[in-house]
Design a protein around this motif. Structure first.
Motif, short mmCIF file in Angstrom:
data_model
loop_
_atom_site.label_atom_id
_atom_site.label_comp_id
_atom_site.label_asym_id
_atom_site.label_seq_id
_atom_site.Cartn_x
_atom_site.Cartn_y
_atom_site.Cartn_z
N LEU A 47 -4.53 1.27 7.36
CA LEU A 47 -3.51 2.12 6.73
C LEU A 47 -2.72 1.37 5.66
CD1 LEU A 47 -2.17 4.06 9.86
CD2 LEU A 47 -3.64 4.94 8.03
N VAL A 48 -2.58 0.06 5.80
CA VAL A 48 -1.82 -0.71 4.81
C VAL A 48 -2.46 -0.62 3.43
CG1 VAL A 48 -3.04 -2.90 5.17
CG2 VAL A 48 -0.64 -2.91 4.47
N ASN A 49 -3.77 -0.30 3.38
CA ASN A 49 -4.46 -0.20 2.10
C ASN A 49 -4.10 1.07 1.33
OD1 ASN A 49 -5.96 -2.59 2.43
ND2 ASN A 49 -7.47 -1.52 3.68
N VAL A 50 -3.66 2.11 2.04
CA VAL A 50 -3.44 3.42 1.40
C VAL A 50 -2.35 3.36 0.32
CG1 VAL A 50 -2.85 5.84 1.78
CG2 VAL A 50 -4.29 4.62 3.44
N PRO A 51 -1.14 2.86 0.62
CA PRO A 51 -0.14 2.80 -0.45
C PRO A 51 -0.51 1.82 -1.56
CG PRO A 51 0.66 1.72 1.54
CD PRO A 51 -0.58 2.44 1.92
N ILE A 52 -1.24 0.76 -1.21
CA ILE A 52 -1.68 -0.19 -2.24
C ILE A 52 -2.64 0.48 -3.21
CG2 ILE A 52 -2.87 -2.36 -2.66
CD1 ILE A 52 -1.89 -3.34 0.06
N ALA A 53 -3.58 1.26 -2.67
CA ALA A 53 -4.54 1.95 -3.53
C ALA A 53 -3.83 2.97 -4.42
CB ALA A 53 -5.60 2.64 -2.67
N GLY A 87 -12.21 2.14 -16.73
CA GLY A 87 -11.00 2.66 -16.12
C GLY A 87 -11.28 3.85 -15.22
N LYS A 88 -12.16 4.76 -15.66
CA LYS A 88 -12.48 5.95 -14.87
C LYS A 88 -13.15 5.56 -13.54
CE LYS A 88 -13.40 8.45 -19.17
NZ LYS A 88 -14.46 9.06 -20.00
N ILE A 89 -14.12 4.67 -13.60
CA ILE A 89 -14.85 4.29 -12.39
C ILE A 89 -13.96 3.46 -11.47
CG2 ILE A 89 -16.92 3.16 -11.50
CD1 ILE A 89 -17.39 5.70 -13.19
N PHE A 90 -13.10 2.63 -12.05
CA PHE A 90 -12.17 1.83 -11.26
C PHE A 90 -11.23 2.73 -10.45
CE2 PHE A 90 -8.16 -0.54 -10.83
CZ PHE A 90 -8.61 -1.70 -10.22
N VAL A 91 -10.67 3.73 -11.10
CA VAL A 91 -9.75 4.65 -10.42
C VAL A 91 -10.51 5.47 -9.37
CG1 VAL A 91 -8.28 6.67 -10.73
CG2 VAL A 91 -8.08 4.73 -12.28
N ALA A 92 -11.74 5.88 -9.69
CA ALA A 92 -12.55 6.62 -8.70
C ALA A 92 -12.81 5.75 -7.47
CB ALA A 92 -13.87 7.06 -9.33
N GLY A 93 -13.10 4.47 -7.69
CA GLY A 93 -13.30 3.56 -6.58
C GLY A 93 -12.04 3.40 -5.74
N LEU A 94 -10.90 3.30 -6.40
CA LEU A 94 -9.63 3.20 -5.68
C LEU A 94 -9.37 4.44 -4.83
CD1 LEU A 94 -7.23 1.67 -8.35
CD2 LEU A 94 -7.81 0.66 -6.15
N ALA A 95 -9.67 5.61 -5.39
CA ALA A 95 -9.46 6.85 -4.65
C ALA A 95 -10.31 6.89 -3.39
CB ALA A 95 -9.76 8.05 -5.55
N LEU A 96 -11.59 6.52 -3.52
CA LEU A 96 -12.48 6.49 -2.35
C LEU A 96 -12.00 5.45 -1.34
CD1 LEU A 96 -16.09 6.82 -3.81
CD2 LEU A 96 -14.87 8.46 -2.36
N PHE A 97 -11.59 4.29 -1.83
CA PHE A 97 -11.14 3.24 -0.93
C PHE A 97 -9.90 3.68 -0.16
CE2 PHE A 97 -9.16 -0.62 0.49
CZ PHE A 97 -10.22 -1.45 0.82
N GLY A 98 -8.95 4.28 -0.87
CA GLY A 98 -7.74 4.75 -0.19
C GLY A 98 -8.02 5.86 0.80
N MET A 113 -3.69 2.90 -8.54
CA MET A 113 -4.13 4.02 -9.39
C MET A 113 -3.04 4.39 -10.39
SD MET A 113 -5.98 6.42 -6.50
CE MET A 113 -6.30 7.77 -7.64
N TRP A 114 -1.80 4.49 -9.93
CA TRP A 114 -0.69 4.81 -10.83
C TRP A 114 -0.53 3.73 -11.90
CZ3 TRP A 114 3.93 2.03 -11.45
CH2 TRP A 114 4.90 2.65 -12.24
N SER A 115 -0.64 2.48 -11.48
CA SER A 115 -0.48 1.37 -12.42
C SER A 115 -1.62 1.34 -13.44
CB SER A 115 -0.42 0.05 -11.65
OG SER A 115 -0.09 -1.02 -12.50
N ALA A 116 -2.83 1.70 -13.00
CA ALA A 116 -3.97 1.73 -13.93
C ALA A 116 -3.73 2.77 -15.03
CB ALA A 116 -5.25 2.05 -13.17
N TYR A 117 -3.29 3.95 -14.65
CA TYR A 117 -3.02 4.99 -15.65
C TYR A 117 -1.92 4.56 -16.61
CZ TYR A 117 -6.02 8.59 -13.63
OH TYR A 117 -7.10 9.31 -13.22
#
Length: 487
Positions: A174-180, A77-88, A184-188
């Motif tokens: 830019l369409v990826n930003v709100p998805i990311a 979960g931690k690495i997944f969210v970190a990846g999402l943050a970098l991607f966004g 992240m919110w859904s993962a938490y």
């Protein structure tokens, strides 16, 4: 016996992890269509535009195994969210880029994010799903892979047609930003506690077992993979770039030696080479790497052939792949229900269907050349290819990982995906070079036939591996005394 239904938690996990995977793979398939608009908008030279492609691919590919290892060690979960943050973050910078170097840096950041989050998907499915439920989860994963490859060019072409040259390409990022952010919110909110914790094998004494990151093995593998991929991404430049391939291969060979030695000395290697003693995993990893070496060049070939060879617009050329995407999605779900019963034979049948689709596509283009047929007949043959791919990607993933322990599934998935990314780099470089070479010497129709013929060779090689695995399975089953099968 009725199939066990997914729990609410399992459904939530699957949705949360597959949406970002779709998003990250979309970033590979959509970029080709918008590159001309990017170059015009930023007044960027061709060398910078090439690095917009290469930077993401390299960053994505070299981090997959390290990302999988990090998820296994520190909590997926931690690495997944970190990846999402970098991607966004990378997507945001890319969409607002003021020049070529800024866009390249953004794409590298985005690639690192993809490399972190993608192997966690495999790890989550291995950890939270079992038996038929796991097969259905991987079927959904296969649908996402197939649809993302075909839908990406449509998204890119559609946004440019709707928003214009400048804002069109920017919104593909830019369409990826709100998805990311939503992911992240859904993962938490939806990940269970086990997703955030290190996966500890049963019986391990955690009080005396500290995480071992194997820094030498991690660095060596990353550098070796980087050099091998970089060689093929810079294939057209030749010269010193050709030296990177043998150096990369030597470094990877030394890495294998190091990992074995590290384990003998009591360390916890980045990749335990005992994984490759598992016949299904070993054959499945080789098989899908060979398949991706050929198959991922299909849509690049089709796009170039239709646009450059026949003057068809980018958006219309992209729409050719939609029926294939739908076919892949449907056949993946069907395959997920029967793969545990059919075994690797299902993958072999999928490859046979793919070969039929490739051959019939070549026949259509020969018909265009000799008899004036419409090039749009390719829609049907490529849709058949989508059917075949649905019986290959997710079933192979299920069968390859069926005996892999959950605590190393992130690394195992990362190794498989690295093979796919390397295969994609090699195949795309070789096949597109052939495509342009034959087109210059003869015609675009003959170039298409040559490219698809080469793709067929790679699919045949993958099919041979599948057949070898099927025969090996039968030998093992035949060696089991009667009456022991049910035990």
């Amino acid at each position: 016996m009725a199939a066990q239904k997914m729990t609410g938690t399992q459904r939530s996990i699957l949705v949360v992890v597959l949406v970002p995977v779709f998003m990250s793979l979309l970033s590979i398939s959509s970029i080709n269509v918008v590159l001309p608009a990017v170059q015009t908008s930023l007044a960027a030279p061709t060398s910078q535009i090439q690095w917009v492609l290469s930077g993401y691919t390299l960053a994505f590919g070299v981090l997959l195994v390290a990302g999988g290892r990090a998820g296994d060690t520190f909590g997926r979960g931690k690495i997944f969210v970190a990846g999402l943050a970098l991607f966004g973050l990378g997507s945001l910078i890319a969409g607002l880029a003021l020049n070529g170097p800024m866009l390249i840096a953004a794409r590298i950041i985005t690639g690192f994010g993809s490399g972190l989050l993608n192997p966690q998907t495999v790890g989550f499915i291995q950890q939270f799903f079992e038996g038929p439920g796991r097969a259905r989860a991987f079927a959904s994963f296969g649908s996402v892979v197939g649809v993302s490859v075909a839908i990406g060019p449509v998204l890119g072409g559609g946004l440019i047609a709707l928003l214009g040259q400048d804002w069109g390409w920017r919104w593909t990022f830019l369409v990826n930003v709100p998805i990311a952010a939503a992911a992240m919110w859904s993962a938490y909110r939806n990940f269970p506690t086990a997703a955030w914790q290190r996966f500890v094998p049963e019986g391990m004494d955690v009080t005396h077992h500290k995480p071992d990151l194997d820094p030498v093995g991690t660095t060596t593998f990353t550098v070796g993979t980087l050099l091998v991929m970089w060689t093929f991404l810079e294939l057209d430049k030749g010269g010193i770039y050709f030296l990177m391939l043998p150096i990369g291969v030597i470094i990877l060979a030394w890495w294998v030696w190091w990992e074995r030695r590290y384990k003998r000395r009591g360390g916890d290697p980045m990749v335990d080479m005992a994984l490759f003693k598992n016949r299904s995993y070993r054959n499945g990893t080789l098989l899908i790497g060979l398949f991706f070496t050929g198959s991922t060049s299909v849509w690049v070939t089709v796009a170039i052939f239709l646009q450059t060879g026949h003057g068809i617009s980018a958006l219309l050329a992209a729409l050719v792949g939609l029926p294939s995407a739908v076919a892949t999605s449907i056949s993946s779900q069907i395959a997920g229900r029967f793969v545990l019963r059919a075994g690797r034979a299902m993958v072999a049948w999928g490859m046979s269907i793919t070969l039929t689709a490739l051959a019939s596509s070549m026949f259509v283009v020969l018909g265009v050349h000799f008899w004036g047929w419409s090039v749009w007949w390719l829609v049907l043959t490529l849709a058949l290819m989508g059917v075949g791919q649905g019986f290959i990607i997710s079933p192979n993933q299920t069968l390859s990982l069926i005996e892999v322990p959950a605590h190393v599934s992130g690394v195992a998935g990362g190794v498989m995906q690295t093979g796919q990314r390397v295969g994609t780099s090699v195949g795309t470089a070789l096949i597109t070079s052939m495509l342009f070479g034959v087109a210059a010497a003869y015609s675009w129709n003959w170039a298409f036939v040559a490219a698809f013929g080469t793709i067929m060779v790679m699919v045949v090689a993958a099919l041979i591996v599948a057949v070898v695995d099927i025969l090996g399975t039968r030998r093992v089953q035949a060696a089991v005394p009667q009456g022991h099968e049910a035990k």
